[in-house]
Design a protein around this motif. Structure first.
Motif, PDB file in Angstrom:
ATOM      1  N   ARG A  54       0.827  -1.211   0.000  1.00  0.00           N
ATOM      2  CA  ARG A  54       0.000   0.000   0.000  1.00  0.00           C
ATOM      3  C   ARG A  54       0.860   1.260   0.000  1.00  0.00           C
ATOM      4  O   ARG A  54       0.648   2.188  -0.775  1.00  0.00           O
ATOM      5  N   ARG A  55       1.857   1.279   0.873  1.00  0.00           N
ATOM      6  CA  ARG A  55       2.714   2.457   0.981  1.00  0.00           C
ATOM      7  C   ARG A  55       3.534   2.675  -0.292  1.00  0.00           C
ATOM      8  O   ARG A  55       3.773   3.808  -0.698  1.00  0.00           O
ATOM      9  N   THR A  56       3.977   1.571  -0.902  1.00  0.00           N
ATOM     10  CA  THR A  56       4.758   1.701  -2.142  1.00  0.00           C
ATOM     11  C   THR A  56       3.880   2.278  -3.253  1.00  0.00           C
ATOM     12  O   THR A  56       4.290   3.192  -3.972  1.00  0.00           O
ATOM     13  N   GLN A 396      17.881  14.198   4.160  1.00  0.00           N
ATOM     14  CA  GLN A 396      16.706  14.063   5.024  1.00  0.00           C
ATOM     15  C   GLN A 396      15.450  13.814   4.196  1.00  0.00           C
ATOM     16  O   GLN A 396      14.591  13.027   4.584  1.00  0.00           O
ATOM     17  N   ALA A 397      15.388  14.428   3.026  1.00  0.00           N
ATOM     18  CA  ALA A 397      14.229  14.191   2.150  1.00  0.00           C
ATOM     19  C   ALA A 397      14.246  12.753   1.627  1.00  0.00           C
ATOM     20  O   ALA A 397      13.206  12.080   1.568  1.00  0.00           O
ATOM     21  N   ALA A 398      15.439  12.279   1.264  1.00  0.00           N
ATOM     22  CA  ALA A 398      15.541  10.896   0.756  1.00  0.00           C
ATOM     23  C   ALA A 398      15.139   9.908   1.846  1.00  0.00           C
ATOM     24  O   ALA A 398      14.460   8.898   1.593  1.00  0.00           O
ATOM     25  N   MET A 399      15.543  10.191   3.073  1.00  0.00           N
ATOM     26  CA  MET A 399      15.195   9.315   4.198  1.00  0.00           C
ATOM     27  C   MET A 399      13.691   9.349   4.477  1.00  0.00           C
ATOM     28  O   MET A 399      13.095   8.344   4.842  1.00  0.00           O
ATOM     29  N   ALA A 400      13.105  10.519   4.312  1.00  0.00           N
ATOM     30  CA  ALA A 400      11.651  10.624   4.543  1.00  0.00           C
ATOM     31  C   ALA A 400      10.908   9.790   3.500  1.00  0.00           C
ATOM     32  O   ALA A 400       9.937   9.088   3.825  1.00  0.00           O
ATOM     33  N   HIS A 401      11.363   9.818   2.262  1.00  0.00           N
ATOM     34  CA  HIS A 401      10.738   8.998   1.206  1.00  0.00           C
ATOM     35  C   HIS A 401      10.890   7.510   1.550  1.00  0.00           C
ATOM     36  O   HIS A 401       9.934   6.730   1.471  1.00  0.00           O
ATOM     37  N   MET A 402      12.092   7.129   1.943  1.00  0.00           N
ATOM     38  CA  MET A 402      12.340   5.738   2.336  1.00  0.00           C
ATOM     39  C   MET A 402      11.392   5.346   3.477  1.00  0.00           C
ATOM     40  O   MET A 402      10.761   4.288   3.464  1.00  0.00           O
ATOM     41  N   ASP A 404       8.528   6.691   4.329  1.00  0.00           N
ATOM     42  CA  ASP A 404       7.116   6.640   3.936  1.00  0.00           C
ATOM     43  C   ASP A 404       6.737   5.215   3.530  1.00  0.00           C
ATOM     44  O   ASP A 404       5.609   4.777   3.744  1.00  0.00           O
ATOM     45  N   VAL A 405       7.694   4.495   2.922  1.00  0.00           N
ATOM     46  CA  VAL A 405       7.417   3.125   2.485  1.00  0.00           C
ATOM     47  C   VAL A 405       7.710   2.119   3.603  1.00  0.00           C
ATOM     48  O   VAL A 405       6.909   1.236   3.885  1.00  0.00           O
ATOM     49  N   MET A 406       8.861   2.266   4.237  1.00  0.00           N
ATOM     50  CA  MET A 406       9.303   1.234   5.184  1.00  0.00           C
ATOM     51  C   MET A 406       8.744   1.439   6.596  1.00  0.00           C
ATOM     52  O   MET A 406       8.556   0.476   7.324  1.00  0.00           O
TER      53      MET A 406
END
Ligand code: AMP
Ligand code: ZN
Length: 469
Positions: A54-56, A396-402, A404-406
């Motif tokens: 769902r998150r992906t 920090q943005a890349a980590m937030a994207h990661m 959001d899924v994980m």
């Protein structure tokens, strides 16, 4: 435009590029728990796979409508309520509540709908009537059965061999094995001591398989995109759902079927009936971190078996701490000006590898592998020439994207909360004490923090801290 994703479809047995029937809107049905007991972590592995799915989809730009049913009437819930002498509703309510608590603890996002089977009895009865009108049913001893010989594509999902099936042989149980393929029950005649509804099919109750077909088609439409469960759902549950739904509508029921492999313990499926299970509560009572449990359960791609061990859980805990410490260090190390040691290329490489992993049938192991490579690079950069303010923000943005899924970044790490302000005030006091050559006070503060599991490191950029494992 939503991003492309490829799934191994159980039905076609092929890896396909996913295309929703309705633009970028994904409609999916995820078989939910039978609420007769606490979920074990094997069940939760399947629910976490569905959460990552769902998150992906959302992170890739799709809108998701997810239905997860709550099986509150079947052989097991009836037996459980009778054993305790309470009503079915009272009995199942308890486990519905517990289930939602578990989902919250594991950061599972909420589905749009959680239908309870007992709230959809009229829809179930109507579905059986539709099947009857089309000649797919017969009645025996007050129960209505699905005649599988009337549905030639029966077996297309599970690949069972219909040659051994004796026409007219019936099965009443909700669960049975492939060797036992027979006409299955849609509506069971009422039995003493069992809950029952008066209907045009006679007094009785629905079979488990019927419940999912009726709720799925009522809430998502007669044809929709994704249906999931664990591999043990393929036969008979999902095979029967296809038969009931497609026989009634004459349309394809579901386009993409996804099935998670089992969580196993010492080579065997984790199962209530085998007694080899842990609930989430068991693990929390032993002091394990919910995020480490989540990490462990999503770390192996869903199409592979996951062998549960405590070593694996400890390794997951170490991974969570590594994420936490690196992100905290990143946030608290003063930025450098100039080039810095970490280039945009390293972040881009992470982002593309992470997304490529997920786009490849939700390969979470590949995504997490890319994450750990990036964490190593961040730490190396912080040990060396430092990181610029712009790069820090990109990271920090890349980590937030990661995340959001994980959903694995400890909450204090994204924004300072809890005891962090206090820790930082103590560190500032220590820095001031050292500047004033009040070393006894400075050492006392270091000792106090150490006693709380906080380790200080004096670096050329100032003092950084992390929590000790
Ligand atoms: P139940 O509550 O028994 O209906 O199961 C809920 C979900 O968990 C179903 O999709 C099952 O197929 C799934 N499941 C049961 N045992 C395991 C296991 N050991 N590993 C992964 N999923 C499981
Ligand atoms: Zn189901």
């Amino acid at each position: 435009m939503a991003r492309q994703i490829r799934f191994l479809n159980t039905l076609s047995r092929r890896t396909e590029t996913f295309e929703p029937l309705d633009d970028a809107h994904v409609r999916m049905y995820t078989c939910g728990p039978t609420v007769y007991n606490f979920a074990h972590i094997g069940n939760l592995r399947t629910f976490l796979f569905e959460d990552v799915l769902r998150r992906t989809l959302q992170a890739f730009g799709y809108r998701v409508t997810q239905v997860m049913n709550l099986t509150d009437i079947d052989d097991k819930t009836i037996k459980g309520a009778a054993a305790e002498g309470v009503s079915l509703r009272e009995f199942t309510d308890r486990y519905v509540q517990a289930f939602f608590e578990d989902l919250r603890t594991l950061r599972v996002q909420r589905a749009e709908h959680y239908p309870r089977a007992t709230d959809f009895i009229p829809e179930m009865v109507a579905l059986v009537q539709r099947l009857t009108e089309r000649g797919y049913t017969y009645v025996q001893d007050g129960s209505t059965y699905f005649r599988i010989a009337a549905f030639p594509s029966y077996g297309k999902l599970s690949g069972i061999d219909l040659n051994q099936v004796r026409p007219g042989a019936r099965v009443d149980a909700d669960e049975y094995e492939k060797e036992d393929v027979r006409d299955f029950v849609l509506w069971k005649a009422s039995k003493d001591g069992e809950p029952a509804w008066d209907s045009r099919l006679g007094r009785g109750r629905p079979g488990w398989h019927l419940e999912c077909s009726a709720m799925a088609m009522t809430l998502l439409g007669e044809s929709f995109d994704i249906h999931t469960g664990a591999v043990d759902n393929i036969f008979p549950h999902h095979e029967n759902e296809i038969a009931q739904s497609e026989a009634a509508t004459g349309k394809a029921f579901v386009h993409t079927w996804l099935h998670a492999e089992h969580l196993i313990v010492e080579g065997q499926k984790m199962a209530k009936s085998l007694g080899n299970f842990f609930t989430l509560r068991d693990l929390l009572a032993q002091g394990h971190n919910p995020l480490a449990i989540r990490y462990l359960l999503i770390s192996v791609p869903y199409r592979q078996k996951l062998n549960f061990t405590f070593d694996g859980l400890h390794a997951a805990q170490a991974a969570i701490e590594r994420i936490e410490n690196t992100l905290r260090r990143l946030a608290h190390t003063p930025a450098v000006t100039g080039a810095g040691a970490l280039a945009a290329a390293a972040i881009e490489e992470f982002e593309s590898e992470f997304d490529a992993g997920l786009a490849d049938d939700l390969n979470t192991a590949r995504g997490l592998g890319a994450l750990h490579v990036l964490l190593t690079r961040i730490n190396q950069a912080l040990d060396g020439e430092g990181i610029t303010g712009a790069m820090r923000e990109r990271l920090q943005a890349a980590m937030a994207h990661m995340d959001d899924v994980m959903g694995i970044v400890p909450s204090g790490t994204r924004v300072a909360t809890g005891d962090e302000a206090e820790i930082e005030a103590l560190i500032a006091e220590r820095v001031a004490a050292r500047a004033a050559r009040a070393f006894a006070r400075a050492d006392a503060i270091r000792g106090e923090l150490a006693a709380r599991g906080i380790v200080l490191e004096d670096t050329p950029h100032g003092t950084v801290w992390r929590r000790q494992r």
